[in-house]
Enzyme design. Structure first.
Site, PDB file in Angstrom:
ATOM      1  N   CYS A 113      22.310  47.132  38.861  1.00  0.00           N
ATOM      2  CA  CYS A 113      22.682  48.172  39.825  1.00  0.00           C
ATOM      3  C   CYS A 113      21.733  49.366  39.787  1.00  0.00           C
ATOM      4  O   CYS A 113      21.668  50.143  40.738  1.00  0.00           O
ATOM      5  CB  CYS A 113      24.117  48.629  39.576  1.00  0.00           C
ATOM      6  SG  CYS A 113      25.282  47.280  39.790  1.00  0.00           S
ATOM      7  N   HIS A 253      25.578  55.018  43.202  1.00  0.00           N
ATOM      8  CA  HIS A 253      25.796  53.578  43.296  1.00  0.00           C
ATOM      9  C   HIS A 253      27.251  53.322  43.690  1.00  0.00           C
ATOM     10  O   HIS A 253      28.151  54.025  43.246  1.00  0.00           O
ATOM     11  CB  HIS A 253      25.487  52.927  41.944  1.00  0.00           C
ATOM     12  CG  HIS A 253      25.742  51.467  41.968  1.00  0.00           C
ATOM     13  ND1 HIS A 253      25.068  50.635  42.829  1.00  0.00           N
ATOM     14  CD2 HIS A 253      26.617  50.691  41.289  1.00  0.00           C
ATOM     15  CE1 HIS A 253      25.514  49.407  42.667  1.00  0.00           C
ATOM     16  NE2 HIS A 253      26.454  49.410  41.747  1.00  0.00           N
ATOM     17  N   ASN A 283      30.044  46.333  46.385  1.00  0.00           N
ATOM     18  CA  ASN A 283      28.917  46.609  45.483  1.00  0.00           C
ATOM     19  C   ASN A 283      27.799  45.598  45.773  1.00  0.00           C
ATOM     20  O   ASN A 283      27.961  44.409  45.490  1.00  0.00           O
ATOM     21  CB  ASN A 283      29.413  46.488  44.040  1.00  0.00           C
ATOM     22  CG  ASN A 283      28.328  46.777  43.020  1.00  0.00           C
ATOM     23  OD1 ASN A 283      27.161  46.947  43.360  1.00  0.00           O
ATOM     24  ND2 ASN A 283      28.717  46.835  41.758  1.00  0.00           N
TER      25      ASN A 283
HETATM   26  N1  COA Z   1      43.920  41.614  42.715  1.00  0.00           N
HETATM   27  C1  COA Z   1      45.097  41.851  42.133  1.00  0.00           C
HETATM   28  N2  COA Z   1      45.217  42.080  40.801  1.00  0.00           N
HETATM   29  C2  COA Z   1      44.103  42.066  40.067  1.00  0.00           C
HETATM   30  C3  COA Z   1      42.837  41.818  40.631  1.00  0.00           C
HETATM   31  C4  COA Z   1      42.787  41.575  42.016  1.00  0.00           C
HETATM   32  N3  COA Z   1      41.627  41.330  42.653  1.00  0.00           N
HETATM   33  N4  COA Z   1      41.909  41.880  39.685  1.00  0.00           N
HETATM   34  C5  COA Z   1      42.557  42.162  38.548  1.00  0.00           C
HETATM   35  N5  COA Z   1      43.868  42.271  38.767  1.00  0.00           N
HETATM   36  C6  COA Z   1      44.939  42.537  37.830  1.00  0.00           C
HETATM   37  C7  COA Z   1      44.515  42.272  36.411  1.00  0.00           C
HETATM   38  O1  COA Z   1      44.634  40.893  36.107  1.00  0.00           O
HETATM   39  C8  COA Z   1      45.485  43.124  35.635  1.00  0.00           C
HETATM   40  O2  COA Z   1      46.691  42.445  35.520  1.00  0.00           O
HETATM   41  P1  COA Z   1      47.467  42.414  34.109  1.00  0.00           P
HETATM   42  O3  COA Z   1      47.764  43.867  33.826  1.00  0.00           O
HETATM   43  O4  COA Z   1      48.645  41.579  34.414  1.00  0.00           O
HETATM   44  O5  COA Z   1      46.486  41.815  33.154  1.00  0.00           O
HETATM   45  C9  COA Z   1      45.714  44.309  36.563  1.00  0.00           C
HETATM   46  O6  COA Z   1      45.280  43.899  37.865  1.00  0.00           O
HETATM   47  C10 COA Z   1      44.987  45.548  36.174  1.00  0.00           C
HETATM   48  O7  COA Z   1      43.647  45.220  35.855  1.00  0.00           O
HETATM   49  P2  COA Z   1      42.661  46.277  35.318  1.00  0.00           P
HETATM   50  O8  COA Z   1      41.468  45.592  34.770  1.00  0.00           O
HETATM   51  O9  COA Z   1      43.391  47.260  34.458  1.00  0.00           O
HETATM   52  O10 COA Z   1      42.283  47.036  36.651  1.00  0.00           O
HETATM   53  P3  COA Z   1      41.355  48.287  36.780  1.00  0.00           P
HETATM   54  O11 COA Z   1      42.131  49.396  37.328  1.00  0.00           O
HETATM   55  O12 COA Z   1      40.520  48.514  35.555  1.00  0.00           O
HETATM   56  O13 COA Z   1      40.357  47.787  37.923  1.00  0.00           O
HETATM   57  C11 COA Z   1      38.151  46.948  38.241  1.00  0.00           C
HETATM   58  C12 COA Z   1      39.535  46.666  37.719  1.00  0.00           C
HETATM   59  C13 COA Z   1      37.262  45.734  38.045  1.00  0.00           C
HETATM   60  C14 COA Z   1      38.262  47.266  39.733  1.00  0.00           C
HETATM   61  C15 COA Z   1      37.566  48.169  37.512  1.00  0.00           C
HETATM   62  O14 COA Z   1      37.706  47.999  36.132  1.00  0.00           O
HETATM   63  C16 COA Z   1      36.116  48.423  37.829  1.00  0.00           C
HETATM   64  O15 COA Z   1      35.769  48.798  38.919  1.00  0.00           O
HETATM   65  N6  COA Z   1      35.222  48.264  36.818  1.00  0.00           N
HETATM   66  C17 COA Z   1      33.820  48.574  36.920  1.00  0.00           C
HETATM   67  C18 COA Z   1      33.165  47.785  37.976  1.00  0.00           C
HETATM   68  C19 COA Z   1      31.708  48.014  38.032  1.00  0.00           C
HETATM   69  O16 COA Z   1      31.294  49.128  38.038  1.00  0.00           O
HETATM   70  N7  COA Z   1      30.969  46.904  38.082  1.00  0.00           N
HETATM   71  C20 COA Z   1      29.609  46.773  38.347  1.00  0.00           C
HETATM   72  C21 COA Z   1      28.693  47.486  37.485  1.00  0.00           C
HETATM   73  S1  COA Z   1      27.969  48.677  38.422  1.00  0.00           S
END
Ligand code: COA
Length: 332
Positions: A113, A253, A283
């Site tokens: 990224c 980003h 993204n």
């Molecule tokens: N739809 C519904 N539920 C989902 C899901 C989806 N697409 N993806 C994950 N979940 C669920 C998980 O399984 C979890 O369930 P559980 O509590 O029963 O295990 C719950 O939602 C919460 O997941 P969590 O990981 O706590 O969510 P979050 O608020 O951290 O959001 C991301 C997840 C991936 C959106 C977030 O962590 C993120 O944006 N991370 C960084 C991404 C990034 O920057 N990536 C690229 C590098 S630049």
């Protein structure tokens, strides 16, 4: 002192739109969850057989038309991507041939990224050591490495990117002012592709185990991204005696709207200073920053000489910021 100036920008996204509602039919997710947790509503997906070089050529062709530069005038092509057409030859070489840049050399750069920031620095160094015209591309075909059965990752990414033209200037009203660029390989466990490289070449087993897709520990990445992208944005402003209000546009980003909001708040930006287009594209990894820059230039949210702050965080970990004054725009 010679600075590298961005004298043109163009972008490309594939036609096909994949909405959150489309994803609801593919994995156990829903529009409300995706919008509230990420800010994403839809993303673009490349056509079958459409690769990173094809999308790059579309953006560069537009860039050359609009700036009136001929392909044979290009000295170098640098491509920031983690989804090259092939492991080798480079995407830069494939682009060179397709656009007929018969005097150019070039290479691909893997910075995920933050790749476009790293490529801008590389291009600027070439300009400062004698090159006259360098094309810097940020592009990714994320759909080629996404597991559309994994709701943790497939909702986050999209395809697309863009290209800028770098040229030398001695006018202090334009050009790249400074950059802060960093890597921290301790982040490799949190965001990577398990197989397909020299450590674990492709086998039937790696394919069966779905190891040719993105793996991400979202929480770990989220924590680091929201802190480090803000810090590196603040740091570059302080280092160069600017305040948040001096910045005409902050282009962060686009990985997660919550990360962007935190970074913008921490750095002291008002909403109207921040580019937000994650709702449309998700993204796009290396593609995000040139896509954002093209949007603010085309929509006339900035003009020549305006102060632009780019910042990113991604796999590696990689992160950084680049501060520049946009233009002077070259017109055909
Ligand atoms: N739809 C519904 N539920 C989902 C899901 C989806 N697409 N993806 C994950 N979940 C669920 C998980 O399984 C979890 O369930 P559980 O509590 O029963 O295990 C719950 O939602 C919460 O997941 P969590 O990981 O706590 O969510 P979050 O608020 O951290 O959001 C991301 C997840 C991936 C959106 C977030 O962590 C993120 O944006 N991370 C960084 C991404 C990034 O920057 N990536 C690229 C590098 S630049």
């Amino acid at each position: 002192m010679i600075r590298a100036a961005i004298t043109g920008v163009a972008s490309y996204v594939p036609e096909k739109v994949l909405t959150n509602f489309d994803l609801e039919k593919m994995v156990d997710t829903n529009d409300e969850w995706i919008v509230s947790r990420t800010g994403i509503r839809e993303r673009r997906v490349a056509a079958k057989g459409e690769a990173s070089s094809d999308m790059s050529v579309k953006a560069i062709t537009k860039l050359l038309e609009e700036t009136g530069v001929k392909a044979e005038e290009i000295d170098a092509i640098i491509v920031a991507t983690i989804t090259p057409d092939m492991v080798f030859p480079s995407t830069a070489a494939l682009i060179q041939e397709k656009i007929g840049a018969n005097k150019a050399w070039g290479y691909d750069l893997s910075g995920a990224c933050s790749g476009f920031l790293f490529a801008l620095k590389s291009g600027a160094a070439l300009i400062q050591t004698g090159h006259k015209k360098v094309i810097v591309v940020g592009i990714d075909t994320m759909s080629s490495i996404l597991d559309y059965t994994d709701r943790n990752t497939c909702i986050l990414f999209g395809d697309g990117g863009g290209a800028v033209l770098l040229e030398p200037t001695e006018d202090e009203n334009y050009g790249i002012i400074d950059e802060i660029l960093l890597i921290d390989g301790s982040g490799a466990d949190a965001l990577h592709m398990k197989a397909g490289g020299s450590r674990k070449p492709a086998t039937h087993e790696t394919v069966d185990a779905r190891e040719h897709y993105i793996y991400q520990d979202g929480k770990s990445v989220f924590k680091r991204a929201s802190i480090d992208m803000a810090n590196v944005s603040l740091e570059i402003l302080e280092k160069n005696d600017f305040k948040a209000e001096d910045v005409d546009i902050f282009i962060p980003h686009q990985a997660n709207k919550r990360i962007i909001d935190m970074a913008a708040r921490r750095a002291g930006f008002k909403d109207n200073q921040v580019l937000l287009n994650i709702d449309k594209y998700g993204n796009t990894t290396g593609g995000t920053l040139p896509l954002g820059l093209d949007e603010v230039v085309r929509e006339k949210r900035i003009k020549d000489g305006d102060l632009v702050l780019l910042a990113a965080f991604g796999a590696g970990y990689t992160w950084g910021s680049v501060l520049l004054r946009y233009g002077p725009s070259r017109k055909a």
